[in-house]
Motif scaffolding. Sequence first.
Motif, short mmCIF file in Angstrom:
data_model
loop_
_atom_site.label_atom_id
_atom_site.label_comp_id
_atom_site.label_asym_id
_atom_site.label_seq_id
_atom_site.Cartn_x
_atom_site.Cartn_y
_atom_site.Cartn_z
N VAL A 29 -44.14 116.06 -90.86
CA VAL A 29 -43.26 115.23 -90.04
C VAL A 29 -43.39 113.78 -90.52
O VAL A 29 -42.47 112.98 -90.44
CB VAL A 29 -43.65 115.33 -88.55
CG1 VAL A 29 -42.88 114.34 -87.70
CG2 VAL A 29 -43.41 116.76 -88.07
N LEU A 30 -44.59 113.47 -91.05
CA LEU A 30 -44.86 112.16 -91.63
C LEU A 30 -45.98 112.36 -92.64
O LEU A 30 -46.50 113.47 -92.76
CB LEU A 30 -45.23 111.14 -90.55
CG LEU A 30 -46.22 111.54 -89.46
CD1 LEU A 30 -47.64 111.59 -89.96
CD2 LEU A 30 -46.13 110.59 -88.28
N TYR A 31 -46.30 111.31 -93.38
CA TYR A 31 -47.46 111.47 -94.25
C TYR A 31 -48.34 110.24 -94.25
O TYR A 31 -47.88 109.12 -94.07
CB TYR A 31 -47.09 111.95 -95.65
CG TYR A 31 -46.26 111.02 -96.47
CD1 TYR A 31 -44.87 110.99 -96.35
CD2 TYR A 31 -46.86 110.19 -97.41
CE1 TYR A 31 -44.12 110.14 -97.12
CE2 TYR A 31 -46.11 109.34 -98.19
CZ TYR A 31 -44.74 109.32 -98.05
OH TYR A 31 -44.00 108.48 -98.81
N LEU A 32 -49.61 110.50 -94.42
CA LEU A 32 -50.65 109.48 -94.26
C LEU A 32 -51.29 109.13 -95.59
O LEU A 32 -51.29 109.93 -96.53
CB LEU A 32 -51.73 110.02 -93.32
CG LEU A 32 -51.27 110.53 -91.95
CD1 LEU A 32 -52.45 111.14 -91.19
CD2 LEU A 32 -50.63 109.40 -91.14
N ASP A 33 -51.89 107.94 -95.65
CA ASP A 33 -52.69 107.60 -96.81
C ASP A 33 -54.12 108.08 -96.55
O ASP A 33 -54.42 108.57 -95.45
CB ASP A 33 -52.58 106.10 -97.14
CG ASP A 33 -53.25 105.21 -96.09
OD1 ASP A 33 -54.02 105.74 -95.26
OD2 ASP A 33 -53.00 104.00 -96.12
N PRO A 34 -55.01 107.96 -97.53
CA PRO A 34 -56.37 108.50 -97.34
C PRO A 34 -57.13 107.87 -96.17
O PRO A 34 -58.06 108.47 -95.63
CB PRO A 34 -57.07 108.21 -98.67
CG PRO A 34 -55.96 108.06 -99.66
CD PRO A 34 -54.80 107.48 -98.92
N THR A 35 -56.73 106.67 -95.73
CA THR A 35 -57.43 106.05 -94.60
C THR A 35 -56.88 106.51 -93.25
O THR A 35 -57.36 106.10 -92.20
CB THR A 35 -57.34 104.50 -94.66
OG1 THR A 35 -55.98 104.12 -94.35
CG2 THR A 35 -57.71 103.95 -96.03
N GLY A 36 -55.81 107.33 -93.29
CA GLY A 36 -55.25 107.83 -92.03
C GLY A 36 -54.10 106.99 -91.48
O GLY A 36 -53.60 107.24 -90.39
N GLU A 37 -53.67 105.97 -92.26
CA GLU A 37 -52.52 105.16 -91.83
C GLU A 37 -51.23 105.78 -92.37
O GLU A 37 -51.23 106.46 -93.40
CB GLU A 37 -52.66 103.71 -92.34
CG GLU A 37 -53.79 102.92 -91.67
CD GLU A 37 -53.53 102.58 -90.19
OE1 GLU A 37 -52.41 102.80 -89.70
OE2 GLU A 37 -54.49 102.11 -89.54
N ILE A 38 -50.11 105.52 -91.65
CA ILE A 38 -48.83 106.13 -92.03
C ILE A 38 -48.21 105.44 -93.25
O ILE A 38 -48.17 104.22 -93.33
CB ILE A 38 -47.84 106.02 -90.85
CG1 ILE A 38 -48.43 106.68 -89.60
CG2 ILE A 38 -46.49 106.64 -91.19
CD1 ILE A 38 -47.70 106.32 -88.33
N ARG A 39 -47.73 106.26 -94.17
CA ARG A 39 -47.02 105.73 -95.34
C ARG A 39 -45.53 106.06 -95.30
O ARG A 39 -44.71 105.43 -95.94
CB ARG A 39 -47.64 106.27 -96.64
CG ARG A 39 -48.90 105.55 -97.03
CD ARG A 39 -48.62 104.07 -97.42
NE ARG A 39 -49.80 103.22 -97.27
CZ ARG A 39 -50.06 102.46 -96.21
NH1 ARG A 39 -49.23 102.45 -95.18
NH2 ARG A 39 -51.13 101.72 -96.16
N GLY A 40 -45.18 107.08 -94.53
CA GLY A 40 -43.78 107.46 -94.39
C GLY A 40 -43.62 108.42 -93.23
O GLY A 40 -44.56 109.14 -92.87
N ALA A 41 -42.45 108.37 -92.59
CA ALA A 41 -42.13 109.30 -91.49
C ALA A 41 -40.64 109.54 -91.61
O ALA A 41 -39.87 108.61 -91.47
CB ALA A 41 -42.49 108.68 -90.14
N TYR A 42 -40.23 110.75 -91.88
CA TYR A 42 -38.82 111.07 -92.13
C TYR A 42 -37.96 110.49 -91.03
O TYR A 42 -38.23 110.75 -89.87
CB TYR A 42 -38.60 112.59 -92.19
CG TYR A 42 -39.42 113.25 -93.26
CD1 TYR A 42 -38.96 113.31 -94.57
CD2 TYR A 42 -40.67 113.77 -92.98
CE1 TYR A 42 -39.75 113.89 -95.57
CE2 TYR A 42 -41.45 114.36 -93.97
CZ TYR A 42 -40.99 114.42 -95.25
OH TYR A 42 -41.76 114.98 -96.22
#
Length: 221
Positions: free
Chosen positions: A80-93
Motif C-alpha cells: 500500500v506504501l513503501y518504507l526506507d530501512p529506517t521505517g519512514e515512508i518513501r512512497g504511498a500509491y
Amino acid sequence: MKPRGSEKADEVLRFLNDSFDMDKKIGRGLSREEDSVRRQVLMEYPALGRSPRVKEIAEALDMEEKKVKALLKSLDSKDVLYLDPTGEIRGAYPFKEQSDYEVLLKDAGKVYAMCAVDALGIPYMLDKDAAITSKCTYCGREIRIKVENKEVTRHNGDIVVWAGKTCCSFKAATSVCHTLNFFCSREHAEKWRNEEKQEGWALTLPEALYVGKKLFGDALK
Ligand SMILES: [Zn+2]
C-alpha cells in the motif's frame, strides 16, 4: 478532454488489478487502523509536499509512534506504501517522495507521483485541479497537462501513455511503475517500445485519464 474508457483501457485495468492488489492500495480489505493510517498519509502528502514522517502521523492520529510504525510495516508488506530501512515512508500509491511526475495542485502544494497513470489519478482522488509536468521517456521533451474540473483543459502535443505489461514482482513501485510512462507522440512510444522490447498498451490521454481515475478516484472516499 474527458476520461474515455475503451476495450484497451479495460484490458490495462484488468492487468493491473490481476497482477497487483490494487484494491488494497485504495483501502479495501485493510483493518480499520491500517486504513486510518493509509488515509492520513495520503491526506498529508499534498499538505506537506513530501511523505509524512512517523512522528507527524502519530501526532495527527493521537497514536503511539510504536503503533504507527507497526501499522506502516504491515501496509508496506501489503504494497500500500513503501518504507526506507529506517521505517519512514518513501512512497504511498499514488504519491512518491520525489519523481519525474510533478503534480502542482491548486490551493495546495506540489506532490510527486509514482508514474504517469498515478499522476493522472491524483486530481480525481483529491478532487482538485492540477498541473502535471513530466517528460517524454524517449526524447526528454517536456510534457504538460492541465486538469480542471476533472477534464484536461490544456496539454502539449499528442501525448501517449505507455502501459507496460510488466509484472513479476510483488511491489508495483519497483516493477510496473517503471513502464507506465508519458511520451510526446505515438512515434516515440513505438520507438521506445521496440528498443526496450516492451509488451503492453499505448493509451491515448483520454484512455490514460480513465485508467487513473478508475484506480485512484475512490481512494479517499
Ligand atoms: Zn518524445
